[in-house]
Design a protein around this motif. Structure first.
Motif, PDB file in Angstrom:
ATOM      1  N   MET A 118       0.898  -1.054  -0.032  1.00 24.80           N
ATOM      2  CA  MET A 118      -0.182  -0.077  -0.034  1.00 24.80           C
ATOM      3  C   MET A 118       0.961   1.161  -0.152  1.00 24.80           C
ATOM      4  O   MET A 118       1.826   1.196   0.737  1.00 24.80           O
ATOM      5  N   VAL A 119       0.437   2.104  -0.944  1.00 25.50           N
ATOM      6  CA  VAL A 119       1.331   3.580  -0.829  1.00 25.50           C
ATOM      7  C   VAL A 119       0.278   4.706  -0.307  1.00 25.50           C
ATOM      8  O   VAL A 119      -0.821   4.809  -1.225  1.00 25.50           O
ATOM      9  N   ALA A 120       0.874   5.532   0.406  1.00 33.69           N
ATOM     10  CA  ALA A 120      -0.139   6.427   1.067  1.00 33.69           C
ATOM     11  C   ALA A 120       0.635   7.799   0.554  1.00 33.69           C
ATOM     12  O   ALA A 120       1.969   7.820   0.916  1.00 33.69           O
ATOM     13  N   ALA A 121       0.070   8.570   0.332  1.00 37.28           N
ATOM     14  CA  ALA A 121       0.638  10.000  -0.064  1.00 37.28           C
ATOM     15  C   ALA A 121       0.389  10.922   1.310  1.00 37.28           C
ATOM     16  O   ALA A 121      -0.694  11.107   1.733  1.00 37.28           O
ATOM     17  N   GLU A 122       1.525  11.764   1.406  1.00 35.67           N
ATOM     18  CA  GLU A 122       1.388  12.844   2.760  1.00 35.67           C
ATOM     19  C   GLU A 122       1.725  14.088   1.911  1.00 35.67           C
ATOM     20  O   GLU A 122       2.215  13.920   0.717  1.00 35.67           O
ATOM     21  N   ALA A 123       1.938  15.321   2.860  1.00 36.18           N
ATOM     22  CA  ALA A 123       2.039  16.468   1.853  1.00 36.18           C
ATOM     23  C   ALA A 123       3.685  16.288   1.626  1.00 36.18           C
ATOM     24  O   ALA A 123       3.592  17.039   0.336  1.00 36.18           O
ATOM     25  N   ASP A 124       4.566  15.946   1.916  1.00 37.13           N
ATOM     26  CA  ASP A 124       5.870  15.786   1.465  1.00 37.13           C
ATOM     27  C   ASP A 124       6.479  14.380   1.440  1.00 37.13           C
ATOM     28  O   ASP A 124       7.724  14.298   1.298  1.00 37.13           O
ATOM     29  N   GLN A 125       5.667  13.432   1.603  1.00 43.85           N
ATOM     30  CA  GLN A 125       6.339  12.077   1.483  1.00 43.85           C
ATOM     31  C   GLN A 125       5.561  10.979   1.076  1.00 43.85           C
ATOM     32  O   GLN A 125       4.310  11.238   1.391  1.00 43.85           O
ATOM     33  N   LEU A 126       5.817   9.806   0.946  1.00 41.00           N
ATOM     34  CA  LEU A 126       5.048   8.686   0.658  1.00 41.00           C
ATOM     35  C   LEU A 126       5.259   7.852   1.993  1.00 41.00           C
ATOM     36  O   LEU A 126       6.275   7.818   2.495  1.00 41.00           O
ATOM     37  N   PHE A 127       4.217   7.087   2.190  1.00 45.84           N
ATOM     38  CA  PHE A 127       4.270   6.084   3.237  1.00 45.84           C
ATOM     39  C   PHE A 127       3.789   4.488   2.559  1.00 45.84           C
ATOM     40  O   PHE A 127       2.774   4.618   2.264  1.00 45.84           O
ATOM     41  N   LEU A 128       4.666   3.737   2.953  1.00 45.75           N
ATOM     42  CA  LEU A 128       4.462   2.530   2.275  1.00 45.75           C
ATOM     43  C   LEU A 128       4.144   1.265   3.432  1.00 45.75           C
ATOM     44  O   LEU A 128       4.828   1.386   4.410  1.00 45.75           O
ATOM     45  N   VAL A 129       3.323   0.338   3.153  1.00 49.45           N
ATOM     46  CA  VAL A 129       3.058  -0.585   3.976  1.00 49.45           C
ATOM     47  C   VAL A 129       3.539  -1.946   3.163  1.00 49.45           C
ATOM     48  O   VAL A 129       2.740  -2.188   2.221  1.00 49.45           O
ATOM     49  N   VAL A 130       4.391  -2.770   3.655  1.00 51.94           N
ATOM     50  CA  VAL A 130       4.795  -3.979   2.650  1.00 51.94           C
ATOM     51  C   VAL A 130       4.606  -5.148   3.463  1.00 51.94           C
ATOM     52  O   VAL A 130       4.401  -5.067   4.870  1.00 51.94           O
ATOM     53  N   ASN A 131       4.687  -6.188   3.084  1.00 55.19           N
ATOM     54  CA  ASN A 131       4.613  -7.486   3.626  1.00 55.19           C
ATOM     55  C   ASN A 131       5.741  -7.879   4.690  1.00 55.19           C
ATOM     56  O   ASN A 131       6.862  -7.338   4.360  1.00 55.19           O
ATOM     57  N   ALA A 132       5.485  -8.804   5.539  1.00 53.12           N
ATOM     58  CA  ALA A 132       6.397  -9.061   6.805  1.00 53.12           C
ATOM     59  C   ALA A 132       7.509  -9.812   6.101  1.00 53.12           C
ATOM     60  O   ALA A 132       8.942  -9.452   6.475  1.00 53.12           O
ATOM     61  N   GLY A 133       7.261 -10.813   5.280  1.00 56.27           N
ATOM     62  CA  GLY A 133       8.471 -11.694   4.770  1.00 56.27           C
ATOM     63  C   GLY A 133       9.448 -10.980   3.754  1.00 56.27           C
ATOM     64  O   GLY A 133      10.653 -10.840   4.137  1.00 56.27           O
ATOM     65  N   PRO A 134       8.935 -10.294   2.903  1.00 57.27           N
ATOM     66  CA  PRO A 134       9.967  -9.625   1.992  1.00 57.27           C
ATOM     67  C   PRO A 134      10.252  -8.137   2.117  1.00 57.27           C
ATOM     68  O   PRO A 134      11.062  -7.617   1.827  1.00 57.27           O
ATOM     69  N   LYS A 135       9.922  -7.799   3.659  1.00 53.71           N
ATOM     70  CA  LYS A 135      10.157  -6.286   3.909  1.00 53.71           C
ATOM     71  C   LYS A 135      11.555  -5.759   3.738  1.00 53.71           C
ATOM     72  O   LYS A 135      11.827  -4.750   3.532  1.00 53.71           O
TER      73      LYS A 135
END
Lengths: 387, 125
Positions: A118-135
């Protein structure tokens, strides 16, 4: 009584624990190794009860084993960060407005998938949530390709909770009233108990709900406050898996892997127009040649939903055949379980594209006996997202 | 009162007055398996050897084999389990018996664990 399915591989290294480990034990969680972490597969209520509770009320999941990553361009510009990330994912990140989130895939040079995120946008950066195994591999991949221009950090001091089900809005709004105004795939920073939290209106169950990123040190007290809300039960990874399967959502490592392309996986919707041939920023991501060609011409096989006859679940690895040719496999099951909402087995898998039409009847094999399987539309259970 | 013995595979075996043996899984087993959604039973008249897989239980997460505790022939199966697999979770040591068998060697029953031995065995797990 030997269990011979769905046991996670033994990890040689000591297992990591999430900030909620003590709470899981206190709640009677049955702890199992998962992706290098000691995680609750279920609580005393049991997987079936936990599953139906999420569909009818609200469940709290600890998903702190997943990776939370911040990605910031050294220029400080969100646009620059989005352009950079687009080199690694076929999703349109540039069009993602601050306060919104989108599903994306890390792709490989030969067009496979190395993780979904998942990729979320904030004002000046991106926030990613990735899976545990491949993180950790994801982090190295980001550093390798974007490290020169972006600051990339795995937020190891943060926990992640998922609050899912029709009661999720009321439960979280009791702590942070502003979340009630959020819609599906909205993302914002929220203060809960004075703590800086990220909240997205999304999840992995097909239900309305939220994922809440928060400082590890505050995770247990906020989890307890959420569990104290009316109708909120703790839910383990067992029900998380059956919920996501009923919702038709892929599990990385089972339904998606480096040998699977986004088109084979029926994830074309995760490749927006701007990233396709003729699009404003088409062709600019790893593996684009194969993936975009498949978008135009189709792939040889395709992920489909499957409904086995009877009550016995088909498990991952079960072969699929044409009814009149039980010698030549035409596909296989990649996820399978009993669907508590449907009170019937559900599965997903890959079949030759010509057989991917819903209603196609195939044959599988269960303990040496044939089982009829019908290709079915997904999700198996309609989602209840608040759009 | 009929005598009950246990196996290391967490099955109970009850010797009936007519010499047949009734087989099911223990409360410990159902607890470990979790919610059971499907039970596959053997055909009646099937001849089985000790330790042979004769039935399968599917929980929400996984399939598990049920073994013949002793050699013999299956003479009756509990159809209730096919209709309502969750009976195994609710009443594993009585109503949710799996099958009855004629034993090749009735004396072999004595080689199984009695209740105290099974309880001790559980404590070693």
């Amino acid at each position: 009584m030997d269990q011979h399915a769905a046991t996670p591989p033994v990890t040689p290294e000591p297992l990591s624990r999430t900030p909620l480990h003590a709470l899981h034990l206190e709640l009677g969680g049955r702890m199992v190794p998962f992706a290098g972490y000691e995680m609750p597969v279920q609580y005393p209520a049991g997987i079936m009860t936990e599953h139906t509770h999420v569909r009818s009320a609200c469940g709290l999941f600890d998903v702190s084993h997943m990776g939370q990553i911040s990605l910031r361009h050294r220029s400080g510009s969100l646009h620059d960060a989005a352009l950079a990330l687009e080199r690694l994912v076929p999703a349109d990140i540039v069009a993602l407005k601050p306060g919104r989130q989108r599903y994306a895939l890390f792709t490989t040079p030969d067009g496979g998938i190395s993780d979904d995120l998942m990729v979320a946008a904030e004002a000046d950066q991106l926030f990613l949530v990735v899976n545990a195994g491949p993180k950790l591999a994801d982090l190295a991949h980001l550093q390798q390709h974007l490290g020169a221009e972006c600051e990339i950090a795995l937020l190891a001091d943060r926990a992640l909770l998922a609050l899912q089900g029709p009661g999720a809005e009321a439960a979280l709004a009791a702590l942070a009233p502003e979340v009630a105004a959020m819609r599906f795939m909205d993302f914002r920073r929220v203060s809960i108990d004075g703590q800086d939290c990220t909240v997205s209106r999304s999840g992995y169950t097909g239900e309305d709900g939220f994922e809440i990123g928060l400082p590890s040190a505050a995770a247990e007290s906020i989890a307890r406050r959420l569990l104290a809300q009316p109708g909120v039960l703790p839910i383990g990874l067992g029900a998380r898996d059956s919920l996501r399967l009923e919702a038709g959502l892929c599990l990385y490592g089972s339904d998606l892997d480096t040998g699977t392309s986004p088109v084979e996986a029926a994830l074309e919707w995760a490749i927006q127009k701007s990233r396709r041939f003729g699009g404003a920023r088409g062709d600019g991501f790893i593996g684009a040649q194969r993936i975009l060609t498949e978008l135009e011409n189709g792939a040889a096989r395709r992920r489909v939903g499957l409904r086995p006859d009877g009550r016995a679940p088909l498990r991952a690895g079960a072969p699929l055949f044409l009814p009149d040719d039980p010698a030549t496999p035409v596909g296989h099951v990649t996820s399978g379980a009993f669907g508590p909402t449907l009170q019937a087995p559900v599965a997903m898998g890959y079949v030759e594209t010509a057989l991917a039409q819903p209603g196609t009847v195939l044959l599988s094999e269960l303990r040496g006996r044939p089982v009829s399987v019908t290709v079915s539309p997904t999700p198996f259970v309609p989602p209840t997202y608040k759009r | 009162m009929a005598e009950i013995r246990y196996t290391k595979d967490h099955e109970w075996v009850r010797l009936e007055e007519d010499g047949t043996a009734t087989v099911g899984i223990t409360d410990h087993a159902q607890e470990a398996l979790g919610d059971i959604v499907f039970v596959e039973l053997p055909a009646t008249d099937r001849t089985v050897v000790e330790g042979e897989s004769v039935a399968v239980v599917e929980s929400v997460k996984a399939a598990s084999d049920i073994y013949a505790p002793l050699a013999g022939k299956v003479v009756e199966i509990n159809d209730l389990l096919t209709e309502d697999p969750s009976l195994v979770n609710r009443d594993p040591e009585d109503e949710a018996w799996f099958f009855r068998m004629e034993l090749d060697d009735a004396d072999a029953f004595e080689s199984l664990m009695d209740e105290d031995a099974y309880k001790q065995f559980l404590e070693t797990l």
